[in-house]
Every structure is written in C-alpha cells, then in structure tokens.
Design a protein around this motif. Sequence first.
Motif, PDB file in Angstrom:
ATOM      1  N   VAL A 121      -8.565  -3.858   0.586  1.00 58.49           N
ATOM      2  CA  VAL A 121      -7.697  -3.209   1.568  1.00 58.49           C
ATOM      3  C   VAL A 121      -8.526  -2.609   2.690  1.00 58.49           C
ATOM      4  CG1 VAL A 121      -6.098  -1.283   1.946  1.00 58.49           C
ATOM      5  CG2 VAL A 121      -5.814  -2.775  -0.048  1.00 58.49           C
ATOM      6  N   MET A 122      -9.644  -1.954   2.350  1.00 57.68           N
ATOM      7  CA  MET A 122     -10.500  -1.379   3.390  1.00 57.68           C
ATOM      8  C   MET A 122     -10.995  -2.432   4.368  1.00 57.68           C
ATOM      9  SD  MET A 122     -13.027   1.706   2.337  1.00 57.68           S
ATOM     10  CE  MET A 122     -13.626   1.078   0.781  1.00 57.68           C
ATOM     11  N   ARG A 138      -9.307  -1.817  -3.850  1.00 53.10           N
ATOM     12  CA  ARG A 138      -9.475  -0.823  -2.782  1.00 53.10           C
ATOM     13  C   ARG A 138     -10.370  -1.371  -1.676  1.00 53.10           C
ATOM     14  NH1 ARG A 138     -13.873   3.720  -3.512  1.00 53.10           N
ATOM     15  NH2 ARG A 138     -15.003   1.751  -3.470  1.00 53.10           N
ATOM     16  N   ILE A 154      -4.726   6.293   1.910  1.00 53.32           N
ATOM     17  CA  ILE A 154      -4.100   5.032   1.497  1.00 53.32           C
ATOM     18  C   ILE A 154      -4.552   4.674   0.086  1.00 53.32           C
ATOM     19  CG2 ILE A 154      -4.060   2.524   1.912  1.00 53.32           C
ATOM     20  CD1 ILE A 154      -4.283   3.060   4.870  1.00 53.32           C
ATOM     21  N   SER A 155      -3.625   4.106  -0.682  1.00 48.33           N
ATOM     22  CA  SER A 155      -3.972   3.552  -1.992  1.00 48.33           C
ATOM     23  C   SER A 155      -3.208   2.246  -2.193  1.00 48.33           C
ATOM     24  CB  SER A 155      -3.603   4.523  -3.112  1.00 48.33           C
ATOM     25  OG  SER A 155      -3.771   3.892  -4.381  1.00 48.33           O
ATOM     26  N   VAL A 171      -9.379   5.251   1.827  1.00 48.55           N
ATOM     27  CA  VAL A 171      -8.700   4.299   0.951  1.00 48.55           C
ATOM     28  C   VAL A 171      -9.252   4.520  -0.452  1.00 48.55           C
ATOM     29  CG1 VAL A 171      -8.118   1.883   0.541  1.00 48.55           C
ATOM     30  CG2 VAL A 171      -8.580   2.670   2.878  1.00 48.55           C
ATOM     31  N   ILE A 216       0.859  -1.177   0.000  1.00 51.97           N
ATOM     32  CA  ILE A 216       0.000   0.000   0.000  1.00 51.97           C
ATOM     33  C   ILE A 216       0.900   1.233   0.000  1.00 51.97           C
ATOM     34  CG2 ILE A 216      -1.955  -1.125   1.113  1.00 51.97           C
ATOM     35  CD1 ILE A 216      -0.109   1.352   3.199  1.00 51.97           C
ATOM     36  N   VAL A 223     -13.288   4.763   8.507  1.00 53.09           N
ATOM     37  CA  VAL A 223     -12.618   4.436   7.250  1.00 53.09           C
ATOM     38  C   VAL A 223     -13.662   4.462   6.138  1.00 53.09           C
ATOM     39  CG1 VAL A 223     -11.235   2.713   6.018  1.00 53.09           C
ATOM     40  CG2 VAL A 223     -11.052   2.910   8.520  1.00 53.09           C
ATOM     41  N   TYR A 229       0.901   5.357   1.152  1.00 50.62           N
ATOM     42  CA  TYR A 229       0.121   6.200   2.063  1.00 50.62           C
ATOM     43  C   TYR A 229       0.770   7.557   2.269  1.00 50.62           C
ATOM     44  CZ  TYR A 229       3.402   5.395   5.952  1.00 50.62           C
ATOM     45  OH  TYR A 229       4.515   5.368   6.755  1.00 50.62           O
ATOM     46  N   GLY A 236     -14.102   5.196   1.427  1.00 50.06           N
ATOM     47  CA  GLY A 236     -13.406   5.117   0.154  1.00 50.06           C
ATOM     48  C   GLY A 236     -13.314   6.393  -0.663  1.00 50.06           C
ATOM     49  N   SER A 281     -15.172   0.720   8.825  1.00 53.16           N
ATOM     50  CA  SER A 281     -15.491   1.230   7.491  1.00 53.16           C
ATOM     51  C   SER A 281     -16.981   1.513   7.378  1.00 53.16           C
ATOM     52  CB  SER A 281     -15.108   0.206   6.418  1.00 53.16           C
ATOM     53  OG  SER A 281     -13.722   0.193   6.182  1.00 53.16           O
TER      54      SER A 281
END
Length: 252
Positions: free
Chosen positions: A180-181, A177, A160-161, A133, A63, A108, A65, A110, A78
């Motif tokens: 990761v989330m 994505r 974050i990506s 993210v 990742i 969290v 960041y 997107g 999330s």
Amino acid sequence: MLSTAMINRRIEGRERRRGSYAPPVDSHRYLLSDLLMRFGRMPLADRQLDFLRNASPSREVAIYYAGELDLLDGPTVSIVGTREVSDDGWRRASQLARDLARTRVTVVSGLAKGVDTAALQSAIDNQGRVVAVIGTPLDKAYPAENSELQQHIYKHHLLISPFRNGERVFKSNFPARNRVMAAISDATVIVEASDTSGTLHQAAECVRLNRWLFIMRAVAENGSLSWPQQFLKHPKVAVLSSTDEIVAAIGA
C-alpha cells in the motif's frame, strides 16, 4: 543534527509513554482502486493490478483510514528502512524528511521503530505533512512506544491501514502494508536496510508498479550488501545524492 544522546532521550521518552493508545473514533473505508484512481496513481499495466484483487472476487482490496485523505492529493514520498537504525541512518532519515517537508512533499512511512519513526517525527517537527501506513488495524498501536505519535498522526495528518478493526495481526501483515505504501507514493527512498530486511518488499513493489525507487548513496556503496545492485538495473531505480533529485523525478 541529532546527537546520539538526543536520540536516546527521545526513545526513552516514548518508552515512558507506551501503552496509552486511544484509537480513532471516526474512521472510514475506501477501495484501494478508487483511492489510486482519485489521486492519479492507478497503475496502467494489467500485471501491475494484481495487488488490487483478493482471492475472493467479491471482496476488493480496501484501506481503512482516519484523518485527512486529501494529503494524498499532491507529491508523496515514502521514507523507509530498518528498525535497528544506526545513528547515521537516523540522521539521514531525519534530514531527508525535513528537506521534503520544506518543499511541501508529503512524507509517508510505516510507523515502525527506527527509520520510520525518525522520518515521521522530523517531518512533523518541521511543519510538514505526513501519512503513516501501519501493519495493524487502526485500533491497535505497534510498537506501543509510538502510540502517542500514531494518535497525533490520525488527529492532524493521515493514518492508513489495509486491515479492518479487530483483524488479527501476523508477521505476514507487513508486506501488505509495504504494498500500500508503494502504491500511494510517487517515490520511495530506502535509508538503511540489510539483505534480509522487510523493506525490500517495498522496493520490489516499486519496481513492479513502475514507481521511483531511490537508494541512499551510503547504502548503495556498502560493499557488504548485495541487494542494491539487484535493483539498480531497473530504469526507475537510482542512487540518491540529494533531495533535489527526488523533487525533479516526481515533478514536485
């Protein structure tokens, strides 16, 4: 409570500011496996670790960041859902984010339009901590009307990506994505989503990674949707009635 007029004013304000993104000058790379280990979120079962392995064994999943990585050192939830959110969905996302922020749970999401924007903005407005993210590299802002919000997040929170700067953007980026989330969150809440929503990718990852998945009651009881019942058969999937249920489940 946000009225429809207030929501429209916010959207119009973001539209006026579109196209002015300044990417972070200080960004970092971190192996996702090391990140999950550091913050105590590494899945235990081998079948759950597939997402950490790329087709090429020499390239582990990473990742990228900008911001404060230690925001992941604590409970994280999330809040996700449709881009075409209803007025009620916007209000529910905003209220949930506000309640979580007040209990010191990091929110969290997107950074898409709709539910994501409502949740992140509400958490920030209520002095909460947020992690965004994104499905583009850190040097891109999508959608453009969220460029100012994205800048604020990498300057004061965490962005974050899973994609390195310069990588091309495809529609297929967004499941990565969502993966990761789900991995960095102790729980995910779906505020509003259709049977064909991309949000369901994250729901599936929660089940696979043994993370908590909460479905808002208005969605679970919507007779026009079939997906909630498909997920509710799993042991760590529940209908959400109050924020306290999330806090109790993740031990926040």
